[in-house]
Design a protein around this motif. Structure first.
Motif, PDB file in Angstrom:
ATOM      1  N   ASP A 169      -0.176  -1.374 -10.285  1.00  0.00           N
ATOM      2  CA  ASP A 169       1.176  -1.586 -10.812  1.00  0.00           C
ATOM      3  C   ASP A 169       1.784  -2.858 -10.231  1.00  0.00           C
ATOM      4  O   ASP A 169       2.439  -3.628 -10.938  1.00  0.00           O
ATOM      5  N   GLY A 170       1.573  -3.060  -8.922  1.00  0.00           N
ATOM      6  CA  GLY A 170       2.120  -4.249  -8.278  1.00  0.00           C
ATOM      7  C   GLY A 170       1.570  -5.537  -8.857  1.00  0.00           C
ATOM      8  O   GLY A 170       2.321  -6.484  -9.133  1.00  0.00           O
ATOM      9  N   PHE A 171       0.269  -5.597  -9.066  1.00  0.00           N
ATOM     10  CA  PHE A 171      -0.338  -6.815  -9.605  1.00  0.00           C
ATOM     11  C   PHE A 171       0.023  -7.036 -11.069  1.00  0.00           C
ATOM     12  O   PHE A 171       0.147  -8.186 -11.520  1.00  0.00           O
ATOM     13  N   SER A 172       0.173  -5.952 -11.818  1.00  0.00           N
ATOM     14  CA  SER A 172       0.496  -6.113 -13.241  1.00  0.00           C
ATOM     15  C   SER A 172       1.842  -6.795 -13.442  1.00  0.00           C
ATOM     16  O   SER A 172       2.053  -7.486 -14.437  1.00  0.00           O
ATOM     17  N   LYS A 173       2.761  -6.653 -12.491  1.00  0.00           N
ATOM     18  CA  LYS A 173       4.062  -7.321 -12.578  1.00  0.00           C
ATOM     19  C   LYS A 173       3.907  -8.836 -12.597  1.00  0.00           C
ATOM     20  O   LYS A 173       4.736  -9.549 -13.155  1.00  0.00           O
ATOM     21  N   SER A 218      -5.103 -11.716   5.775  1.00  0.00           N
ATOM     22  CA  SER A 218      -4.017 -10.876   6.276  1.00  0.00           C
ATOM     23  C   SER A 218      -4.513  -9.454   6.464  1.00  0.00           C
ATOM     24  O   SER A 218      -5.610  -9.090   6.038  1.00  0.00           O
ATOM     25  N   SER A 219      -3.676  -8.637   7.082  1.00  0.00           N
ATOM     26  CA  SER A 219      -3.946  -7.208   7.153  1.00  0.00           C
ATOM     27  C   SER A 219      -2.640  -6.433   7.015  1.00  0.00           C
ATOM     28  O   SER A 219      -1.598  -6.862   7.496  1.00  0.00           O
ATOM     29  N   ILE A 220      -2.718  -5.315   6.303  1.00  0.00           N
ATOM     30  CA  ILE A 220      -1.589  -4.394   6.179  1.00  0.00           C
ATOM     31  C   ILE A 220      -2.143  -3.012   6.469  1.00  0.00           C
ATOM     32  O   ILE A 220      -2.881  -2.445   5.661  1.00  0.00           O
ATOM     33  N   VAL A 221      -1.829  -2.468   7.639  1.00  0.00           N
ATOM     34  CA  VAL A 221      -2.398  -1.188   8.043  1.00  0.00           C
ATOM     35  C   VAL A 221      -1.304  -0.208   8.429  1.00  0.00           C
ATOM     36  O   VAL A 221      -0.207  -0.585   8.847  1.00  0.00           O
ATOM     37  N   PHE A 222      -1.629   1.057   8.287  1.00  0.00           N
ATOM     38  CA  PHE A 222      -0.756   2.138   8.734  1.00  0.00           C
ATOM     39  C   PHE A 222      -0.919   2.298  10.241  1.00  0.00           C
ATOM     40  O   PHE A 222      -2.025   2.185  10.769  1.00  0.00           O
ATOM     41  N   ASN A 223       0.184   2.554  10.944  1.00  0.00           N
ATOM     42  CA  ASN A 223       0.133   2.722  12.391  1.00  0.00           C
ATOM     43  C   ASN A 223      -0.427   4.101  12.721  1.00  0.00           C
ATOM     44  O   ASN A 223       0.283   5.033  13.095  1.00  0.00           O
ATOM     45  N   SER A 224      -1.746   4.224  12.582  1.00  0.00           N
ATOM     46  CA  SER A 224      -2.401   5.510  12.749  1.00  0.00           C
ATOM     47  C   SER A 224      -2.425   5.975  14.203  1.00  0.00           C
ATOM     48  O   SER A 224      -2.420   7.180  14.474  1.00  0.00           O
ATOM     49  N   ARG A 244       2.084  -1.571  -2.908  1.00  0.00           N
ATOM     50  CA  ARG A 244       2.979  -2.586  -3.484  1.00  0.00           C
ATOM     51  C   ARG A 244       3.120  -3.786  -2.554  1.00  0.00           C
ATOM     52  O   ARG A 244       3.162  -4.936  -2.999  1.00  0.00           O
ATOM     53  N   ALA A 245       3.191  -3.522  -1.240  1.00  0.00           N
ATOM     54  CA  ALA A 245       3.296  -4.618  -0.266  1.00  0.00           C
ATOM     55  C   ALA A 245       2.033  -5.475  -0.280  1.00  0.00           C
ATOM     56  O   ALA A 245       2.097  -6.701  -0.128  1.00  0.00           O
ATOM     57  N   THR A 246       0.889  -4.838  -0.484  1.00  0.00           N
ATOM     58  CA  THR A 246      -0.376  -5.567  -0.557  1.00  0.00           C
ATOM     59  C   THR A 246      -0.383  -6.500  -1.760  1.00  0.00           C
ATOM     60  O   THR A 246      -0.781  -7.663  -1.662  1.00  0.00           O
ATOM     61  N   ALA A 247       0.061  -5.996  -2.892  1.00  0.00           N
ATOM     62  CA  ALA A 247       0.101  -6.829  -4.103  1.00  0.00           C
ATOM     63  C   ALA A 247       1.063  -8.006  -3.928  1.00  0.00           C
ATOM     64  O   ALA A 247       0.725  -9.151  -4.259  1.00  0.00           O
ATOM     65  N   GLU A 256       2.049  -3.890  10.215  1.00  0.00           N
ATOM     66  CA  GLU A 256       1.756  -2.494  10.532  1.00  0.00           C
ATOM     67  C   GLU A 256       2.866  -1.628   9.963  1.00  0.00           C
ATOM     68  O   GLU A 256       4.048  -1.887  10.203  1.00  0.00           O
ATOM     69  N   ILE A 257       2.503  -0.616   9.206  1.00  0.00           N
ATOM     70  CA  ILE A 257       3.459   0.237   8.519  1.00  0.00           C
ATOM     71  C   ILE A 257       3.653   1.529   9.305  1.00  0.00           C
ATOM     72  O   ILE A 257       2.688   2.146   9.757  1.00  0.00           O
ATOM     73  N   GLU A 258       4.900   1.934   9.471  1.00  0.00           N
ATOM     74  CA  GLU A 258       5.201   3.170  10.186  1.00  0.00           C
ATOM     75  C   GLU A 258       5.346   4.338   9.208  1.00  0.00           C
ATOM     76  O   GLU A 258       5.733   4.159   8.060  1.00  0.00           O
ATOM     77  N   GLY A 259       5.028   5.534   9.690  1.00  0.00           N
ATOM     78  CA  GLY A 259       5.156   6.732   8.876  1.00  0.00           C
ATOM     79  C   GLY A 259       6.197   7.680   9.448  1.00  0.00           C
ATOM     80  O   GLY A 259       6.962   7.334  10.350  1.00  0.00           O
ATOM     81  N   THR A 260       6.222   8.909   8.935  1.00  0.00           N
ATOM     82  CA  THR A 260       7.183   9.911   9.396  1.00  0.00           C
ATOM     83  C   THR A 260       6.508  11.283   9.460  1.00  0.00           C
ATOM     84  O   THR A 260       5.619  11.594   8.670  1.00  0.00           O
ATOM     85  N   LEU A 261       6.958  12.082  10.395  1.00  0.00           N
ATOM     86  CA  LEU A 261       6.461  13.448  10.541  1.00  0.00           C
ATOM     87  C   LEU A 261       7.130  14.335   9.494  1.00  0.00           C
ATOM     88  O   LEU A 261       8.356  14.358   9.383  1.00  0.00           O
TER      89      LEU A 261
END
Length: 338
Positions: A85-89, A153-159, A299-302, A319-324
């Motif tokens: 979806d992100g790239f199609s924009k 680049s890198s876009i990773v979840f803060n695992s 979407r951030a990657t695109a 680095e992307i943060e998550g939530t409990l």
């Protein structure tokens, strides 16, 4: 640095361009000795064949590739959907290249058929490969490790933090004997989540060993199911206070195995996972998990890839943060108090 061409290889090897082409395509028209000589020269010059003939045209292909050895499971469905979806924009088409063959992976990445590549590959793409990509100005985003350079680049979840926080939450409920259901051994997220688990156990001085407190689920529901069945029925281990699965599918496999052996969740043991895929909220009991914002990551990657292709951004590390997310599969430990 000027990119090495097939003409350079032919000149260095002392043969015709057509001979180089035939050798690189493993044609029987070239003798074994000549072929080996040409391949040695091509490797020494760091020549990367242009699979699409892209050098003959000035315009961009308006395509990107997502390269992975597997796209199984809800995580990848959500990720690929949000990236597409992100790239199609931007009028870009994203192709999916799914293979475990390292040569095919590198051919896709280095072949020049795409304006950019997104990589989720574990250890099949090595540090040395990344240096080669950089030298050839391949614009890439890694989703499987932290890394940044001029073109990558890198876009990773803060695992790590997710694993640490989820373990701390269980410890706060009174759980001490905790088993971690590992994912793929070469997967960044799984290893970081396990590292966070160890860090929290160390902080609270709770003894553990990898041999006793880690089993392997490979991020798959059925594999996790089999691993938990084996742990309880074959190894005859005591039921732990809690299981932490490296992803939600493994957690669901774990809960199915526990149900098959008459063990109740959360009355007898707690189960938690990672990612917060759609099924997590509907499973009974609903799954406590650490949410990975997959849609945002896609979407951030695109968005970042387009900026890199257009020359508006060099390589960055995000680095992307998550939530409990608290649901019903984890409860207060009735057997252990801190």
């Amino acid at each position: 640095m000027r990119k090495v061409t097939i003409k350079d290889v032919a000149k260095e090897a002392g043969v015709a361009i057509s001979t180089v082409s035939n050798a690189l395509n493993d044609s029987h028209l070239v003798s074994k000795t000549t072929k080996e000589h040409i391949l040695e020269v091509a490797e020494r010059l760091n020549y990367i064949p242009n699979l699409s003939g892209r050098g003959l045209k000035a315009d961009k292909t308006k395509t990107v590739a997502f390269v992975s050895s597997s796209v199984r499971g809800s995580y990848f469905y959500d990720l690929m959907d949000s990236m597409s979806d992100g790239f199609s924009k931007y009028g870009y088409v994203m192709y999916f290249v799914v293979t475990r063959d390292r040569a095919a992976i590198m051919n896709c990445i280095l072949g020049g058929a795409y304006d950019g590549v997104i990589i989720f590959e574990g250890d099949r793409v090595t540090e040395e490969d990344l240096h080669v990509m950089e030298k050839n100005q391949v614009k890439a985003i890694l989703l499987d490790r932290k890394y940044s350079s001029k073109y990558i680049s890198s876009i990773v979840f803060n695992s790590f933090y997710a694993g640490y926080e989820l373990t701390k939450y269980l410890i706060g409920l009174g759980h001490k004997n905790i088993v971690f259901i590992d994912g793929a051994t070469d997967a960044y997220d799984s290893q970081e989540r396990k590292r966070g688990f160890f860090a929290a156990m160390d902080e609270y001085h709770i003894p553990y060993t990898e041999e006793e407190n880690v089993i392997t689920g490979w991020f798959e529901e059925q594999v996790a199911y089999n691993a938990v069945i084996s742990y309880i029925r074959i190894d005859k281990k005591p039921v732990p206070d809690a299981f932490i699965a490296a992803n939600d599918l493994s957690a669901i496999g774990c809960m199915k195995a526990l149900a098959a052996t008459g063990i109740r969740v959360p009355e007898d043991t707690s189960v938690v996972g990672f990612d917060d895929v759609e099924l997590a909220q509907y499973y009974n009991p609903s799954l406590t998990t650490y949410k990975n914002p997959i849609d945002y990551q896609g979407r951030a990657t695109a968005d970042l890839m387009i900026k890199m292709i257009e020359g508006e951004s060099q390589g960055v590390e995000r680095e992307i943060e998550g939530t409990l997310v608290l649901r019903k599969s984890a409860g207060i430990c009735k057997r252990v108090t801190l």
